[in-house]
Design a protein around this motif. Structure first.
Motif, PDB file in Angstrom:
ATOM      1  N   ILE A   1      13.848   0.465  22.994  1.00 24.64           N
ATOM      2  CA  ILE A   1      13.023   0.073  24.129  1.00 24.64           C
ATOM      3  C   ILE A   1      12.828  -1.434  24.122  1.00 24.64           C
ATOM      4  O   ILE A   1      12.554  -2.030  23.097  1.00 24.64           O
ATOM      5  CB  ILE A   1      11.648   0.764  24.091  1.00 24.64           C
ATOM      6  CG1 ILE A   1      11.834   2.285  24.213  1.00 24.64           C
ATOM      7  CG2 ILE A   1      10.742   0.257  25.195  1.00 24.64           C
ATOM      8  CD1 ILE A   1      10.544   3.049  24.138  1.00 24.64           C
ATOM      9  N   THR A   2      12.954  -2.038  25.250  1.00 22.86           N
ATOM     10  CA  THR A   2      12.765  -3.477  25.359  1.00 22.86           C
ATOM     11  C   THR A   2      11.345  -3.778  25.788  1.00 22.86           C
ATOM     12  O   THR A   2      10.888  -3.321  26.833  1.00 22.86           O
ATOM     13  CB  THR A   2      13.731  -4.081  26.400  1.00 22.86           C
ATOM     14  OG1 THR A   2      15.062  -3.753  26.028  1.00 22.86           O
ATOM     15  CG2 THR A   2      13.581  -5.594  26.454  1.00 22.86           C
ATOM     16  N   GLY A   3      10.664  -4.574  24.987  1.00 24.92           N
ATOM     17  CA  GLY A   3       9.334  -5.033  25.351  1.00 24.92           C
ATOM     18  C   GLY A   3       9.401  -6.489  25.758  1.00 24.92           C
ATOM     19  O   GLY A   3      10.459  -7.112  25.772  1.00 24.92           O
ATOM     20  N   GLN A   4       8.233  -7.064  26.062  1.00 26.87           N
ATOM     21  CA  GLN A   4       8.192  -8.465  26.454  1.00 26.87           C
ATOM     22  C   GLN A   4       8.705  -9.335  25.317  1.00 26.87           C
ATOM     23  O   GLN A   4       8.182  -9.316  24.211  1.00 26.87           O
ATOM     24  CB  GLN A   4       6.766  -8.871  26.807  1.00 26.87           C
ATOM     25  CG  GLN A   4       6.677 -10.295  27.332  1.00 26.87           C
ATOM     26  CD  GLN A   4       5.254 -10.646  27.728  1.00 26.87           C
ATOM     27  OE1 GLN A   4       4.370  -9.809  27.663  1.00 26.87           O
ATOM     28  NE2 GLN A   4       5.050 -11.890  28.145  1.00 26.87           N
ATOM     29  N   GLY A   5       9.737 -10.093  25.555  1.00 22.41           N
ATOM     30  CA  GLY A   5      10.313 -10.941  24.519  1.00 22.41           C
ATOM     31  C   GLY A   5      11.257 -10.207  23.601  1.00 22.41           C
ATOM     32  O   GLY A   5      11.853 -10.793  22.717  1.00 22.41           O
ATOM     33  N   GLY A   6      11.415  -8.890  23.767  1.00 19.93           N
ATOM     34  CA  GLY A   6      12.264  -8.111  22.875  1.00 19.93           C
ATOM     35  C   GLY A   6      13.649  -7.942  23.458  1.00 19.93           C
ATOM     36  O   GLY A   6      13.958  -8.355  24.563  1.00 19.93           O
ATOM     37  N   THR A   7      14.519  -7.277  22.719  1.00 18.78           N
ATOM     38  CA  THR A   7      15.897  -7.061  23.138  1.00 18.78           C
ATOM     39  C   THR A   7      16.273  -5.624  22.861  1.00 18.78           C
ATOM     40  O   THR A   7      15.942  -5.093  21.807  1.00 18.78           O
ATOM     41  CB  THR A   7      16.847  -7.985  22.351  1.00 18.78           C
ATOM     42  OG1 THR A   7      16.430  -9.343  22.529  1.00 18.78           O
ATOM     43  CG2 THR A   7      18.268  -7.838  22.848  1.00 18.78           C
ATOM     44  N   SER A   8      16.959  -4.987  23.810  1.00 15.99           N
ATOM     45  CA  SER A   8      17.443  -3.634  23.570  1.00 15.99           C
ATOM     46  C   SER A   8      18.789  -3.722  22.866  1.00 15.99           C
ATOM     47  O   SER A   8      19.500  -4.712  22.980  1.00 15.99           O
ATOM     48  CB  SER A   8      17.579  -2.867  24.891  1.00 15.99           C
ATOM     49  OG  SER A   8      18.475  -3.530  25.753  1.00 15.99           O
ATOM     50  N   PHE A   9      19.153  -2.636  22.163  1.00 17.23           N
ATOM     51  CA  PHE A   9      20.378  -2.640  21.375  1.00 17.23           C
ATOM     52  C   PHE A   9      21.236  -1.442  21.745  1.00 17.23           C
ATOM     53  O   PHE A   9      20.740  -0.415  22.201  1.00 17.23           O
ATOM     54  CB  PHE A   9      20.051  -2.634  19.880  1.00 17.23           C
ATOM     55  CG  PHE A   9      19.163  -3.774  19.461  1.00 17.23           C
ATOM     56  CD1 PHE A   9      19.665  -5.057  19.365  1.00 17.23           C
ATOM     57  CD2 PHE A   9      17.822  -3.562  19.198  1.00 17.23           C
ATOM     58  CE1 PHE A   9      18.854  -6.124  18.991  1.00 17.23           C
ATOM     59  CE2 PHE A   9      16.998  -4.615  18.824  1.00 17.23           C
ATOM     60  CZ  PHE A   9      17.512  -5.894  18.723  1.00 17.23           C
ATOM     61  N   SER A  10      22.533  -1.562  21.514  1.00 15.60           N
ATOM     62  CA  SER A  10      23.469  -0.502  21.854  1.00 15.60           C
ATOM     63  C   SER A  10      23.286   0.690  20.930  1.00 15.60           C
ATOM     64  O   SER A  10      22.759   0.569  19.809  1.00 15.60           O
ATOM     65  CB  SER A  10      24.904  -1.014  21.743  1.00 15.60           C
ATOM     66  OG  SER A  10      25.220  -1.316  20.391  1.00 15.60           O
ATOM     67  N   VAL A  11      23.760   1.843  21.402  1.00 18.13           N
ATOM     68  CA  VAL A  11      23.677   3.063  20.599  1.00 18.13           C
ATOM     69  C   VAL A  11      24.446   2.902  19.296  1.00 18.13           C
ATOM     70  O   VAL A  11      23.988   3.323  18.229  1.00 18.13           O
ATOM     71  CB  VAL A  11      24.213   4.269  21.403  1.00 18.13           C
ATOM     72  CG1 VAL A  11      24.279   5.511  20.512  1.00 18.13           C
ATOM     73  CG2 VAL A  11      23.326   4.538  22.614  1.00 18.13           C
ATOM     74  N   SER A  12      25.619   2.268  19.369  1.00 16.93           N
ATOM     75  CA  SER A  12      26.438   2.106  18.164  1.00 16.93           C
ATOM     76  C   SER A  12      25.727   1.255  17.118  1.00 16.93           C
ATOM     77  O   SER A  12      25.771   1.556  15.915  1.00 16.93           O
ATOM     78  CB  SER A  12      27.794   1.487  18.521  1.00 16.93           C
ATOM     79  OG  SER A  12      27.628   0.210  19.114  1.00 16.93           O
ATOM     80  N   SER A  13      25.054   0.174  17.547  1.00 14.78           N
ATOM     81  CA  SER A  13      24.355  -0.685  16.585  1.00 14.78           C
ATOM     82  C   SER A  13      23.169   0.046  15.969  1.00 14.78           C
ATOM     83  O   SER A  13      22.875  -0.124  14.782  1.00 14.78           O
ATOM     84  CB  SER A  13      23.891  -1.978  17.260  1.00 14.78           C
ATOM     85  OG  SER A  13      22.948  -1.720  18.286  1.00 14.78           O
ATOM     86  N   ILE A  14      22.504   0.881  16.766  1.00 16.64           N
ATOM     87  CA  ILE A  14      21.383   1.670  16.238  1.00 16.64           C
ATOM     88  C   ILE A  14      21.882   2.649  15.187  1.00 16.64           C
ATOM     89  O   ILE A  14      21.284   2.809  14.114  1.00 16.64           O
ATOM     90  CB  ILE A  14      20.670   2.425  17.381  1.00 16.64           C
ATOM     91  CG1 ILE A  14      20.019   1.436  18.347  1.00 16.64           C
ATOM     92  CG2 ILE A  14      19.608   3.374  16.810  1.00 16.64           C
ATOM     93  CD1 ILE A  14      19.547   2.064  19.639  1.00 16.64           C
ATOM     94  N   LEU A  15      23.006   3.315  15.484  1.00 11.69           N
ATOM     95  CA  LEU A  15      23.567   4.285  14.539  1.00 11.69           C
ATOM     96  C   LEU A  15      24.005   3.605  13.252  1.00 11.69           C
ATOM     97  O   LEU A  15      23.834   4.153  12.154  1.00 11.69           O
ATOM     98  CB  LEU A  15      24.743   5.025  15.183  1.00 11.69           C
ATOM     99  CG  LEU A  15      24.388   5.988  16.319  1.00 11.69           C
ATOM    100  CD1 LEU A  15      25.647   6.588  16.935  1.00 11.69           C
ATOM    101  CD2 LEU A  15      23.461   7.097  15.815  1.00 11.69           C
ATOM    102  N   ILE A  16      24.563   2.410  13.363  1.00 12.25           N
ATOM    103  CA  ILE A  16      24.962   1.669  12.167  1.00 12.25           C
ATOM    104  C   ILE A  16      23.729   1.306  11.343  1.00 12.25           C
ATOM    105  O   ILE A  16      23.721   1.403  10.110  1.00 12.25           O
ATOM    106  CB  ILE A  16      25.760   0.411  12.545  1.00 12.25           C
ATOM    107  CG1 ILE A  16      27.131   0.812  13.095  1.00 12.25           C
ATOM    108  CG2 ILE A  16      25.923  -0.527  11.346  1.00 12.25           C
ATOM    109  CD1 ILE A  16      27.932  -0.332  13.682  1.00 12.25           C
ATOM    110  N   GLY A  17      22.655   0.886  12.029  1.00 16.12           N
ATOM    111  CA  GLY A  17      21.410   0.577  11.328  1.00 16.12           C
ATOM    112  C   GLY A  17      20.844   1.788  10.616  1.00 16.12           C
ATOM    113  O   GLY A  17      20.378   1.700   9.470  1.00 16.12           O
ATOM    114  N   LEU A  18      20.895   2.943  11.286  1.00 14.89           N
ATOM    115  CA  LEU A  18      20.447   4.184  10.651  1.00 14.89           C
ATOM    116  C   LEU A  18      21.368   4.572   9.497  1.00 14.89           C
ATOM    117  O   LEU A  18      20.935   5.187   8.517  1.00 14.89           O
ATOM    118  CB  LEU A  18      20.391   5.311  11.681  1.00 14.89           C
ATOM    119  CG  LEU A  18      19.265   5.216  12.716  1.00 14.89           C
ATOM    120  CD1 LEU A  18      19.436   6.291  13.784  1.00 14.89           C
ATOM    121  CD2 LEU A  18      17.903   5.349  12.057  1.00 14.89           C
ATOM    122  N   GLY A  19      22.659   4.200   9.608  1.00 23.20           N
ATOM    123  CA  GLY A  19      23.597   4.460   8.520  1.00 23.20           C
ATOM    124  C   GLY A  19      23.179   3.758   7.244  1.00 23.20           C
ATOM    125  O   GLY A  19      23.410   4.269   6.135  1.00 23.20           O
TER     126      GLY A  19
END
Length: 300
Positions: free
Chosen positions: A142-160
């Motif tokens: 989720i993108t908040g004020q000043g934040g950045t949303s990320f791709s599904v692949s990058s999220i999955l890699i982070g969870l990896g």
């Protein structure tokens, strides 16, 4: 002061782990890929640990050949995969979100221990898992004020990264029944080095590694957030309860977040901050729900 020293050492180790992103960013900027950086880290750590072992742990340098599979688990399935995922996440996203996703590892440990080690689940563990899922959704999706949303692949890699680190607890738990913590750590990095050095071709980039400031980042990565942090955490852990130590170690994402914001200009929205906070609270909850043990091996 002597009573506080173990907690100071644990906090120091957590701070060292929180600085991993600094060394990774430096090596990224020097032209090294995520897998090459993993190879640099494990090889540097292995070399330092060999000298430490010869000097202080000679009685713990041998293993049985039939147990080598345990260190394939800790070294390749866990350390290599976890570090690659973590370093890639730092490159694709930012340091605060990458470290927040790494801290999903306790939730993975709880589930894997329940499935494969037949450990019990209680309401605190289930609550921590739910908080982790919600926290990941808020922090990465989720993108908040000043934040950045990320791709599904990058999220999955982070969870990896969280999943890979959790695997260490599973394989490491079995290995620690047979070997000293130093032995487990040494052979974890030796096996990881044996797998990565020939396959990544890092030797062929030795000239790049020793040019400019790259060698300083490489040495720093292998020594400070790896070997030094391990010994500081182990020293403190032997003198306090593991559940308390794990809570103190949550200083790591705080340091990492400050590094990302102050040094690299990373920005987080309000909902992303809330998500990261939920993940940290889940770590505290899940560790407080585990019966204390005097020794728990930790290797970042």
């Amino acid at each position: 002061m002597s009573r506080k020293l173990p907690y100071i050492m644990i906090a120091f180790a957590a701070a060292m782990w929180g600085l991993i992103g600094f060394f990774v960013k430096g090596l990224n900027n020097a032209g090294f890929s995520a897998m090459e950086i993993v190879a640099i880290r494990v090889l540097t750590a292995a070399i330092v640990l060999i000298f430490v072992g010869i000097a202080f742990y000679r009685s713990h340098l041998k293993i049985r050949a039939k147990d080598l599979y345990l260190f394939v688990g800790t070294g390749i399935l866990s350390i290599v995969f976890f570090n690659w995922s973590y370093f890639t996440a730092i490159h694709l996203m930012n340091i605060p979100i990458a470290v927040a996703l790494l801290y999903t590892s306790p939730a993975f440990v709880a589930v894997l221990s329940f499935l494969f080690l037949k450990e019990s689940m209680n309401w605190k563990k289930w609550l921590a898992i739910i908080m982790t899922v919600i926290g990941c959704t808020l922090a990465a999706g989720i993108t908040g004020q000043g934040g950045t949303s990320f791709s599904v692949s990058s999220i999955l890699i982070g969870l990896g990264a969280g999943f890979g680190y959790a695997l260490y607890s599973i394989f490491g738990k079995v290995a620690l029944r047979r070997y000293h913590p130093f032995t487990v750590t040494l052979y974890t990095f030796l096996v990881a080095s044996a797998a990565l050095v020939p396959t990544t071709g890092i030797i062929g980039k030795a000239a790049d590694l020793f040019s400019g400031d790259a060698w300083l980042y490489a040495l720093g990565l292998g020594v400070f957030p790896t070997v030094v942090a391990y010994f500081a955490y182990s020293w403190g852990l032997e003198r306090t309860e593991s559940s308390t130590a794990a809570v103190v170690a949550t200083l790591e994402p705080v340091i990492a977040t400050m590094l990302g914001i102050l040094v690299y200009g990373d920005r987080l929205g309000g909902l992303q901050l809330l998500g990261a906070a939920l993940i940290l609270l889940s770590v505290i909850a899940i560790n407080l729900s585990v019966p204390s043990r005097k020794k728990r091996q930790v290797t970042r």
